[in-house]
Design a protein around this motif. Structure first.
Motif, PDB file in Angstrom:
ATOM      1  N   ASP A   1      -2.999   6.380 -10.752  1.00 51.66           N
ATOM      2  CA  ASP A   1      -3.220   4.983 -10.361  1.00 51.66           C
ATOM      3  C   ASP A   1      -2.604   4.019 -11.362  1.00 51.66           C
ATOM      4  OD1 ASP A   1      -4.516   5.154  -7.907  1.00 51.66           O
ATOM      5  OD2 ASP A   1      -6.530   5.133  -8.763  1.00 51.66           O
TER       6      ASP A   1
ATOM      7  N   LEU B   1      -4.385  -3.888  -2.391  1.00 55.88           N
ATOM      8  CA  LEU B   1      -4.926  -2.754  -3.135  1.00 55.88           C
ATOM      9  C   LEU B   1      -6.453  -2.735  -3.091  1.00 55.88           C
ATOM     10  CD1 LEU B   1      -2.521  -2.533  -6.203  1.00 55.88           C
ATOM     11  CD2 LEU B   1      -2.414  -1.341  -4.008  1.00 55.88           C
TER      12      LEU B   1
ATOM     13  N   VAL C   1      -5.863  -0.586 -12.109  1.00 58.32           N
ATOM     14  CA  VAL C   1      -4.544  -1.020 -11.638  1.00 58.32           C
ATOM     15  C   VAL C   1      -4.305  -2.490 -11.963  1.00 58.32           C
ATOM     16  CG1 VAL C   1      -4.483   0.725  -9.821  1.00 58.32           C
ATOM     17  CG2 VAL C   1      -5.299  -1.557  -9.277  1.00 58.32           C
TER      18      VAL C   1
ATOM     19  N   SER D   1       0.835  -1.207   0.000  1.00 58.73           N
ATOM     20  CA  SER D   1       0.000   0.000   0.000  1.00 58.73           C
ATOM     21  C   SER D   1       0.865   1.250   0.000  1.00 58.73           C
ATOM     22  CB  SER D   1      -0.926   0.001   1.221  1.00 58.73           C
ATOM     23  OG  SER D   1      -1.797  -1.107   1.197  1.00 58.73           O
TER      24      SER D   1
ATOM     25  N   ALA E   1       0.640   1.617 -10.720  1.00 56.30           N
ATOM     26  CA  ALA E   1       0.506   0.161 -10.761  1.00 56.30           C
ATOM     27  C   ALA E   1       1.514  -0.464 -11.715  1.00 56.30           C
ATOM     28  CB  ALA E   1      -0.913  -0.225 -11.167  1.00 56.30           C
TER      29      ALA E   1
ATOM     30  N   HIS F   1       2.335   1.804  -3.449  1.00 55.56           N
ATOM     31  CA  HIS F   1       1.356   2.335  -4.406  1.00 55.56           C
ATOM     32  C   HIS F   1       1.076   3.809  -4.135  1.00 55.56           C
ATOM     33  CE1 HIS F   1      -1.951   2.405  -7.255  1.00 55.56           C
ATOM     34  NE2 HIS F   1      -2.625   3.084  -6.343  1.00 55.56           N
TER      35      HIS F   1
ATOM     36  N   HIS G   1       1.958   6.706  -6.679  1.00 56.32           N
ATOM     37  CA  HIS G   1       0.822   7.514  -7.125  1.00 56.32           C
ATOM     38  C   HIS G   1       1.169   9.003  -7.013  1.00 56.32           C
ATOM     39  CE1 HIS G   1      -3.650   8.369  -7.383  1.00 56.32           C
ATOM     40  NE2 HIS G   1      -3.230   9.486  -6.790  1.00 56.32           N
TER      41      HIS G   1
ATOM     42  N   LEU H   1       4.724  -0.375  -9.896  1.00 56.30           N
ATOM     43  CA  LEU H   1       4.683  -1.327  -8.791  1.00 56.30           C
ATOM     44  C   LEU H   1       4.940  -2.739  -9.297  1.00 56.30           C
ATOM     45  CD1 LEU H   1       4.036  -1.703  -5.742  1.00 56.30           C
ATOM     46  CD2 LEU H   1       1.658  -2.078  -6.410  1.00 56.30           C
TER      47      LEU H   1
END
Length: 309
Positions: A141, A177, A209, A93, A145, A96, A100, A148
């Protein structure tokens, strides 16, 4: 400077612990929902004990907020296996959220907003500030992603997932997520209420995502595409089941009751999250609209980056 709110991390920790605790009770899955499309005459309220997690307008400088969040977190008994999982959910989290916010900077979103406020011709007239911000959030987002996925899957030596099996990793990313998106915007109870505002419906955010993750896998690790799809879906479904268990126990009064004399009982506390409404047919056209906003904002970001304004 990139700011990741500590309150969001603390809330996802407490929420993830509680969701996993509900799953560990091995109870039948009972989905407590109304239609995601229908308006309801029943007044909705937040279960009192869940306010530190889902409440709006957190006064995080108020020590009472942190005391309430701590009290909620302490209701979940410690468990070594569960707490290890939660630490990984927090890591995912945080990554992300960090990525973001980084996208907002790298894509020159502040510059785009400034141009929109001065009615610069670069910004199409149909992109008012609200629509522009929404496209920016979708872009943040999606690109977060993608990065990530590259970080966790394509460069595992750079993070603590070195020995992680792909099946477990995709499951954990999806669960983390899903819980993160399910924690936000819970006061908007119908699909239609998401037509305005800076963020799409939580399901749409998750779909964006998830698709970004799949795109990276198809391009760089096609051998993992089927694994990512299967175990990503498993993580999402498991998270939705955990929210259903949370809602059932809201109706049973575990998280507080309405004040004496209230017109409705604990049924006013559900649904907590719109995360579970993945079958609502009205989501598809709205996702298409949000995707168009994302593509427009991405194009504008490129124009700024290459000095066209």
């Amino acid at each position: 400077m990139i700011l990741v709110p500590i309150g969001a991390i603390a809330r996802i920790q407490a929420l993830a612990r509680r969701l996993l605790w509900h799953l560990s009770q091995d109870e039948p899955t009972v989905a407590v929902t109304a239609s995601a499309l229908d308006e309801s005459d029943t007044p909705w309220d937040l279960a009192p004990d869940l306010a530190p997690i889902f409440g709006e307008g957190h006064a995080q400088e108020d020590t009472r907020y942190w005391e309430a969040l701590k009290a909620f977190n302490m209701r979940t008994p410690p468990d070594d296996w569960r707490d290890i999982l939660v630490s990984e959910f927090i890591w995912i989290s945080f990554l992300h959220l960090f990525l973001h916010e980084l996208v907002h900077i790298a894509a020159h979103h502040d510059r785009l907003l400034a141009l929109a406020r001065t009615k610069d011709p670069l910004i199409p007239q149909h992109l008012n500030l609200s629509r522009l911000r929404r496209g920016m959030e979708v872009q943040a987002d999606v690109v977060a992603a993608e990065n990530l996925a590259r970080f966790l899957v394509l460069d595992p030596a750079a993070n603590h997932q070195t020995s992680e099996a792909p099946e477990a990793l995709f499951h954990k990313v999806s669960f983390a997520l899903s819980a993160l998106f399910g924690m936000y915007d819970i006061h908007r109870k119908t699909v239609y209420e998401y037509d305005a505002g800076s963020y799409p419906h939580p399901i749409i955010r998750y779909e964006f995502v998830d698709e970004a993750f799949q795109t990276v896998m198809r391009d760089a690790r096609p051998d993992l595409v089927n694994i990512a799809q299967e175990h990503g879906m498993n993580g999402f479904v498991q998270c939705a089941h955990a929210f259903s268990a949370l809602e059932l126990h809201c109706m049973l009064g575990m998280y507080g009751r309405p004040s004496p004399g209230a017109q409705y009982g604990t049924e006013r506390y559900v649904p907590i999250t719109t995360l579970k409404y993945s079958e609502a047919p009205a989501l598809r056209p709205r996702m298409i609209q949000d995707n168009r906003l994302f593509l427009e904002v991405a194009d504008l970001s490129l124009q700024i980056a290459f000095g066209r304004n």
